[in-house]
Design a protein around this motif. Structure first.
Motif, mmCIF file in Angstrom:
data_model
loop_
_atom_site.group_PDB
_atom_site.id
_atom_site.type_symbol
_atom_site.label_atom_id
_atom_site.label_comp_id
_atom_site.label_asym_id
_atom_site.label_seq_id
_atom_site.Cartn_x
_atom_site.Cartn_y
_atom_site.Cartn_z
ATOM 1 N N ARG A 67 34.440 55.213 38.087
ATOM 2 C CA ARG A 67 35.090 54.342 39.078
ATOM 3 C C ARG A 67 34.216 53.137 39.407
ATOM 4 O O ARG A 67 34.717 52.015 39.554
ATOM 5 C CB ARG A 67 35.408 55.129 40.338
ATOM 6 N N LEU A 68 32.911 53.361 39.502
ATOM 7 C CA LEU A 68 32.004 52.248 39.769
ATOM 8 C C LEU A 68 32.009 51.252 38.616
ATOM 9 O O LEU A 68 32.047 50.032 38.826
ATOM 10 C CB LEU A 68 30.577 52.771 39.987
ATOM 11 N N ASP A 69 31.996 51.773 37.391
ATOM 12 C CA ASP A 69 31.978 50.897 36.228
ATOM 13 C C ASP A 69 33.295 50.137 36.098
ATOM 14 O O ASP A 69 33.307 48.954 35.725
ATOM 15 C CB ASP A 69 31.716 51.709 34.965
ATOM 16 N N HIS A 70 34.401 50.811 36.411
ATOM 17 C CA HIS A 70 35.708 50.133 36.355
ATOM 18 C C HIS A 70 35.744 48.982 37.346
ATOM 19 O O HIS A 70 36.206 47.872 37.002
ATOM 20 C CB HIS A 70 36.828 51.132 36.664
ATOM 21 N N LYS A 71 35.273 49.216 38.551
ATOM 22 C CA LYS A 71 35.268 48.157 39.563
ATOM 23 C C LYS A 71 34.320 47.036 39.159
ATOM 24 O O LYS A 71 34.623 45.846 39.348
ATOM 25 C CB LYS A 71 34.867 48.735 40.918
ATOM 26 N N ARG A 72 33.171 47.402 38.603
ATOM 27 C CA ARG A 72 32.217 46.379 38.165
ATOM 28 C C ARG A 72 32.835 45.494 37.088
ATOM 29 O O ARG A 72 32.727 44.261 37.145
ATOM 30 C CB ARG A 72 30.942 47.028 37.640
ATOM 31 N N ARG A 73 33.494 46.108 36.108
ATOM 32 C CA ARG A 73 34.111 45.329 35.032
ATOM 33 C C ARG A 73 35.246 44.461 35.567
ATOM 34 O O ARG A 73 35.446 43.326 35.108
ATOM 35 C CB ARG A 73 34.622 46.270 33.932
ATOM 36 N N GLU A 74 35.978 44.976 36.514
ATOM 37 C CA GLU A 74 37.075 44.221 37.115
ATOM 38 C C GLU A 74 36.552 42.956 37.802
ATOM 39 O O GLU A 74 37.111 41.863 37.645
ATOM 40 C CB GLU A 74 37.805 45.116 38.124
ATOM 41 N N ILE A 75 35.475 43.105 38.564
ATOM 42 C CA ILE A 75 34.901 41.953 39.259
ATOM 43 C C ILE A 75 34.246 41.002 38.277
ATOM 44 O O ILE A 75 34.340 39.771 38.423
ATOM 45 C CB ILE A 75 33.901 42.427 40.331
ATOM 46 N N GLU A 76 33.620 41.545 37.246
ATOM 47 C CA GLU A 76 32.999 40.690 36.244
ATOM 48 C C GLU A 76 34.041 39.815 35.558
ATOM 49 O O GLU A 76 33.794 38.633 35.273
ATOM 50 C CB GLU A 76 32.245 41.538 35.225
ATOM 51 N N ARG A 77 35.225 40.367 35.313
ATOM 52 C CA ARG A 77 36.299 39.575 34.709
ATOM 53 C C ARG A 77 36.708 38.433 35.632
ATOM 54 O O ARG A 77 37.003 37.321 35.175
ATOM 55 C CB ARG A 77 37.511 40.464 34.386
ATOM 56 N N LEU A 78 36.719 38.704 36.928
ATOM 57 C CA LEU A 78 37.073 37.647 37.880
ATOM 58 C C LEU A 78 36.080 36.492 37.814
ATOM 59 O O LEU A 78 36.463 35.327 37.942
ATOM 60 C CB LEU A 78 37.116 38.206 39.303
ATOM 61 N N THR A 79 34.801 36.805 37.618
ATOM 62 C CA THR A 79 33.791 35.749 37.580
ATOM 63 C C THR A 79 33.928 34.863 36.348
ATOM 64 O O THR A 79 33.353 33.767 36.311
ATOM 65 C CB THR A 79 32.356 36.333 37.604
ATOM 66 N N GLU A 80 34.676 35.314 35.351
ATOM 67 C CA GLU A 80 34.854 34.532 34.127
ATOM 68 C C GLU A 80 36.014 33.557 34.232
ATOM 69 O O GLU A 80 36.256 32.764 33.320
ATOM 70 C CB GLU A 80 35.078 35.462 32.922
ATOM 71 N N GLY A 81 36.747 33.578 35.317
ATOM 72 C CA GLY A 81 37.887 32.691 35.486
ATOM 73 C C GLY A 81 37.479 31.252 35.727
ATOM 74 O O GLY A 81 36.314 30.941 35.998
ATOM 75 N N GLY A 82 38.457 30.369 35.619
ATOM 76 C CA GLY A 82 38.221 28.963 35.898
ATOM 77 C C GLY A 82 38.200 28.699 37.389
ATOM 78 O O GLY A 82 38.457 29.598 38.199
ATOM 79 N N PRO A 83 37.933 27.456 37.796
ATOM 80 C CA PRO A 83 37.860 27.130 39.228
ATOM 81 C C PRO A 83 39.119 27.514 40.005
ATOM 82 O O PRO A 83 39.021 28.098 41.092
ATOM 83 C CB PRO A 83 37.647 25.613 39.226
ATOM 84 N N ASP A 84 40.282 27.217 39.459
ATOM 85 C CA ASP A 84 41.525 27.539 40.166
ATOM 86 C C ASP A 84 41.709 29.047 40.303
ATOM 87 O O ASP A 84 42.175 29.535 41.342
ATOM 88 C CB ASP A 84 42.729 26.930 39.443
ATOM 89 N N ASP A 85 41.359 29.790 39.256
ATOM 90 C CA ASP A 85 41.467 31.249 39.303
ATOM 91 C C ASP A 85 40.530 31.826 40.370
ATOM 92 O O ASP A 85 40.911 32.714 41.137
ATOM 93 C CB ASP A 85 41.111 31.859 37.943
#
Length: 270
Positions: free
Chosen positions: A127-145
């Motif tokens: 669960r910790l790793d899933h949440k970490r990967r989820e947030i990491e994906r968010l950091t890869e978004g563009g400015p608008d995202d």
């Protein structure tokens, strides 16, 4: 999994966002007022601080305890592809708006990475790793995202897991529950605080000299001017570098692995 060194400020690859984007007011932490989006007058054209070696002596203690958790270089080099805020008003506005979002997400990544390293928290690893990967994906978004990210929701969800991870890590030495407690200026010297829950506790100016905080959860605890001379912090949970930088320690203070002894501590190694 990102290593913790990637979640620390890399000023050489950042356009001094922390020196421009936030506002600060003249106080014990800052010698002057500065508006949001205005460069600090100590900032040079090459994005270096002109008084970096003397920040504390010049009245800018607040700068020495700030950690963007690597968000500055991520926004500068990845989100905006190497374009700096001087490219134009629109770039500056968007970059300054994105920076605090990225900083909050990187802080959560730091805590989740710490939790994943706790042997006692292995039952939560997936669960910790899933949440970490989820947030990491968010950091890869563009400015608008990034500007659409519900940071508060991310924090709530992550904190539920982090709190449980802390409970599992403290199970072997359960201590007192001081969550959110006002312990400002309290004399806690020599106390056995092993396994204590100090999440969000106010420890400003507290005397923690020679105390044992093994297994104590220090998530979000305010350690400004806390006296940790001779204190055992080597096995404390979720202790950030910024918390150490804000405290007062010495060469006898025991630190967790990967933490750096602040140079301003008495007897500290430069």
């Amino acid at each position: 999994m990102p290593e913790q060194r990637e979640l620390r400020a890399g000023c050489a690859n950042c356009f001094a966002l922390c020196c421009v984007a936030p506002a600060f007011a003249a106080s014990v932490d800052f010698a002057i007022d500065k508006g949001a989006g205005r460069p600090c007058p100590n900032l040079h054209a090459d994005f270096r601080c002109g008084i970096h070696a003397d920040l504390r002596d010049k009245g800018f203690r607040g700068c020495t305890v700030y950690d963007c958790f690597g968000a500055g270089q991520k926004v500068s080099q990845s989100t905006f592809g190497g374009r700096d805020w001087r490219d134009g008003p629109d770039t500056a506005r968007r970059m300054f708006a994105v920076f605090p979002v990225m900083r909050d997400l990187h802080e959560l990544l730091w805590y989740l990475t710490e939790a994943l390293a706790l042997p006692a928290a292995r039952p939560l690893a997936d669960r910790l790793d899933h949440k970490r990967r989820e947030i990491e994906r968010l950091t890869e978004g563009g400015p608008d995202d990034l500007l659409k990210v519900d940071v508060a929701a991310c924090r709530r969800e992550a904190n539920t897991l982090l709190s449980r991870a802390g409970e599992l890590a403290r199970a072997g030495t359960p201590g007192r529950d001081h969550r959110g407690a006002d312990l400002m200026g309290r004399d806690l010297s020599g106390r056995d605080l092993r396994g204590a829950n100090l999440r969000g506790a106010l420890l400003i100016g507290a005397n923690l000299r020679n105390a044992d905080l093994a297994g104590a959860d220090l998530t979000g605890a305010d350690l400004r001017d806390a006296d940790v001379r001779g204190t055992d912090l080597s096995r404390s949970l979720f202790l950030t570098q910024a918390q150490l930088d804000a405290a007062k320690g010495d060469a006898r203070t025991l630190l967790p692995a990967a933490r750096v002894r602040p140079a301003h501590w008495l007897g500290a190694v430069p």
